[in-house]
Design a protein around this motif. Structure first.
Motif, PDB file in Angstrom:
ATOM      1  N   ASP A  74     -10.615 -31.448  29.854  1.00  0.00           N
ATOM      2  CA  ASP A  74      -9.441 -31.529  30.726  1.00  0.00           C
ATOM      3  C   ASP A  74      -8.690 -32.846  30.523  1.00  0.00           C
ATOM      4  O   ASP A  74      -7.464 -32.873  30.557  1.00  0.00           O
ATOM      5  CB  ASP A  74      -9.818 -31.308  32.196  1.00  0.00           C
ATOM      6  CG  ASP A  74     -10.950 -32.183  32.671  1.00  0.00           C
ATOM      7  OD1 ASP A  74     -10.688 -33.106  33.459  1.00  0.00           O
ATOM      8  OD2 ASP A  74     -12.097 -31.944  32.255  1.00  0.00           O
ATOM      9  N   ARG A  77      -6.826 -32.425  27.181  1.00  0.00           N
ATOM     10  CA  ARG A  77      -5.675 -31.537  27.379  1.00  0.00           C
ATOM     11  C   ARG A  77      -4.539 -32.298  28.064  1.00  0.00           C
ATOM     12  O   ARG A  77      -3.388 -32.235  27.631  1.00  0.00           O
ATOM     13  CB  ARG A  77      -6.110 -30.328  28.208  1.00  0.00           C
ATOM     14  CG  ARG A  77      -5.041 -29.267  28.368  1.00  0.00           C
ATOM     15  CD  ARG A  77      -5.496 -28.115  29.243  1.00  0.00           C
ATOM     16  NE  ARG A  77      -5.764 -28.609  30.592  1.00  0.00           N
ATOM     17  CZ  ARG A  77      -6.890 -28.358  31.281  1.00  0.00           C
ATOM     18  NH1 ARG A  77      -7.853 -27.638  30.745  1.00  0.00           N
ATOM     19  NH2 ARG A  77      -7.038 -28.842  32.487  1.00  0.00           N
ATOM     20  N   GLY A  80      -2.725 -34.629  25.814  1.00  0.00           N
ATOM     21  CA  GLY A  80      -2.051 -33.998  24.682  1.00  0.00           C
ATOM     22  C   GLY A  80      -3.010 -33.755  23.537  1.00  0.00           C
ATOM     23  O   GLY A  80      -2.902 -34.410  22.495  1.00  0.00           O
ATOM     24  N   CYS A  81      -3.951 -32.855  23.712  1.00  0.00           N
ATOM     25  CA  CYS A  81      -4.980 -32.546  22.713  1.00  0.00           C
ATOM     26  C   CYS A  81      -4.375 -32.498  21.309  1.00  0.00           C
ATOM     27  O   CYS A  81      -3.424 -31.753  21.072  1.00  0.00           O
ATOM     28  CB  CYS A  81      -5.644 -31.212  23.060  1.00  0.00           C
ATOM     29  SG  CYS A  81      -6.935 -30.713  21.899  1.00  0.00           S
ATOM     30  N   GLY A  84      -4.733 -28.971  19.887  1.00  0.00           N
ATOM     31  CA  GLY A  84      -4.448 -27.886  20.824  1.00  0.00           C
ATOM     32  C   GLY A  84      -5.651 -27.070  21.238  1.00  0.00           C
ATOM     33  O   GLY A  84      -5.525 -26.155  22.048  1.00  0.00           O
ATOM     34  N   SER A  85      -6.834 -27.391  20.717  1.00  0.00           N
ATOM     35  CA  SER A  85      -8.005 -26.558  21.011  1.00  0.00           C
ATOM     36  C   SER A  85      -8.425 -26.626  22.478  1.00  0.00           C
ATOM     37  O   SER A  85      -8.933 -25.644  23.027  1.00  0.00           O
ATOM     38  CB  SER A  85      -9.177 -26.922  20.097  1.00  0.00           C
ATOM     39  OG  SER A  85      -9.602 -28.246  20.318  1.00  0.00           O
ATOM     40  N   CYS A  86      -8.211 -27.756  23.146  1.00  0.00           N
ATOM     41  CA  CYS A  86      -8.582 -27.849  24.560  1.00  0.00           C
ATOM     42  C   CYS A  86      -7.716 -26.909  25.399  1.00  0.00           C
ATOM     43  O   CYS A  86      -8.197 -26.333  26.375  1.00  0.00           O
ATOM     44  CB  CYS A  86      -8.479 -29.281  25.058  1.00  0.00           C
ATOM     45  SG  CYS A  86      -9.764 -30.335  24.329  1.00  0.00           S
ATOM     46  N   ASN A  87      -6.459 -26.739  25.002  1.00  0.00           N
ATOM     47  CA  ASN A  87      -5.583 -25.790  25.696  1.00  0.00           C
ATOM     48  C   ASN A  87      -6.109 -24.373  25.522  1.00  0.00           C
ATOM     49  O   ASN A  87      -6.135 -23.595  26.479  1.00  0.00           O
ATOM     50  CB  ASN A  87      -4.159 -25.882  25.171  1.00  0.00           C
ATOM     51  CG  ASN A  87      -3.560 -27.249  25.354  1.00  0.00           C
ATOM     52  OD1 ASN A  87      -4.245 -28.215  25.654  1.00  0.00           O
ATOM     53  ND2 ASN A  87      -2.266 -27.347  25.157  1.00  0.00           N
ATOM     54  N   THR A  88      -6.527 -24.039  24.320  1.00  0.00           N
ATOM     55  CA  THR A  88      -7.022 -22.698  24.022  1.00  0.00           C
ATOM     56  C   THR A  88      -8.351 -22.426  24.723  1.00  0.00           C
ATOM     57  O   THR A  88      -8.517 -21.401  25.384  1.00  0.00           O
ATOM     58  CB  THR A  88      -7.191 -22.516  22.500  1.00  0.00           C
ATOM     59  OG1 THR A  88      -5.928 -22.754  21.871  1.00  0.00           O
ATOM     60  CG2 THR A  88      -7.698 -21.139  22.151  1.00  0.00           C
ATOM     61  N   THR A  90      -9.722 -23.836  27.316  1.00  0.00           N
ATOM     62  CA  THR A  90      -9.688 -23.863  28.779  1.00  0.00           C
ATOM     63  C   THR A  90      -8.592 -22.965  29.365  1.00  0.00           C
ATOM     64  O   THR A  90      -8.359 -22.994  30.572  1.00  0.00           O
ATOM     65  CB  THR A  90      -9.509 -25.301  29.308  1.00  0.00           C
ATOM     66  OG1 THR A  90      -8.244 -25.810  28.879  1.00  0.00           O
ATOM     67  CG2 THR A  90     -10.636 -26.203  28.831  1.00  0.00           C
ATOM     68  N   ALA A  91      -7.941 -22.150  28.537  1.00  0.00           N
ATOM     69  CA  ALA A  91      -6.876 -21.268  29.021  1.00  0.00           C
ATOM     70  C   ALA A  91      -7.405 -20.390  30.152  1.00  0.00           C
ATOM     71  O   ALA A  91      -8.481 -19.800  30.062  1.00  0.00           O
ATOM     72  CB  ALA A  91      -6.344 -20.403  27.883  1.00  0.00           C
ATOM     73  N   GLU A  94      -7.365 -23.885  33.816  1.00  0.00           N
ATOM     74  CA  GLU A  94      -6.734 -25.206  33.797  1.00  0.00           C
ATOM     75  C   GLU A  94      -7.017 -26.040  35.039  1.00  0.00           C
ATOM     76  O   GLU A  94      -7.007 -27.261  34.975  1.00  0.00           O
ATOM     77  CB  GLU A  94      -5.217 -25.078  33.603  1.00  0.00           C
ATOM     78  CG  GLU A  94      -4.806 -24.589  32.241  1.00  0.00           C
ATOM     79  CD  GLU A  94      -4.806 -23.065  32.103  1.00  0.00           C
ATOM     80  OE1 GLU A  94      -4.460 -22.586  31.019  1.00  0.00           O
ATOM     81  OE2 GLU A  94      -5.159 -22.365  33.069  1.00  0.00           O
TER      82      GLU A  94
END
Length: 109
Positions: A74, A77, A80-81, A84-88, A90-91, A94
């Motif tokens: 978190d 994310r 600004g990961c 982008g894997s942290c966004n994916t 933890t989708a 959040e």
């Protein structure tokens, strides 16, 4: 050697917030010894306050290693990961942090 807590997960530092726990991390390898910024004095203080005495040296050494960066997913994310894997990963979760995020991810696995 890293001390395992709870369900056998190692206690680790978050390089972004200074948290000491076993929560999910994104580990980044920089490729050179100074790939990431040095920790802030505040992060060092937080680690020293939170680390168990028998783990303090290892955890502080991990925090001071600027060739890698261990980040709560978190925190990564929010910062600004880089890939982008942290966004994916933890989708849909959040709003979850810490043990709640860990439990959510373990259910998904």
């Amino acid at each position: 050697m890293a001390k395992n807590i709870g369900g056998g997960r190692a206690l680790r530092v978050c390089d972004l917030c200074g948290g000491v726990d076993d929560h999910p991390r994104h580990v980044l390898a920089g490729g050179d010894p100074d790939a990431f910024p040095r920790p802030t004095p505040e992060a060092v203080r937080l680690v020293l306050e939170a680390a168990p005495a028998d783990e303090a040296d290892r955890l502080l050494s991990d925090l001071l290693d600027t060739g890698t960066s261990d980040r709560h997913m978190d925190c990564c994310r929010a910062a600004g990961c880089p890939d982008g894997s942290c966004n994916t990963v933890t989708a849909g979760a959040e709003e979850l942090r810490g043990a709640d995020l860990l439990n959510h991810l373990m259910k998904e696995a």
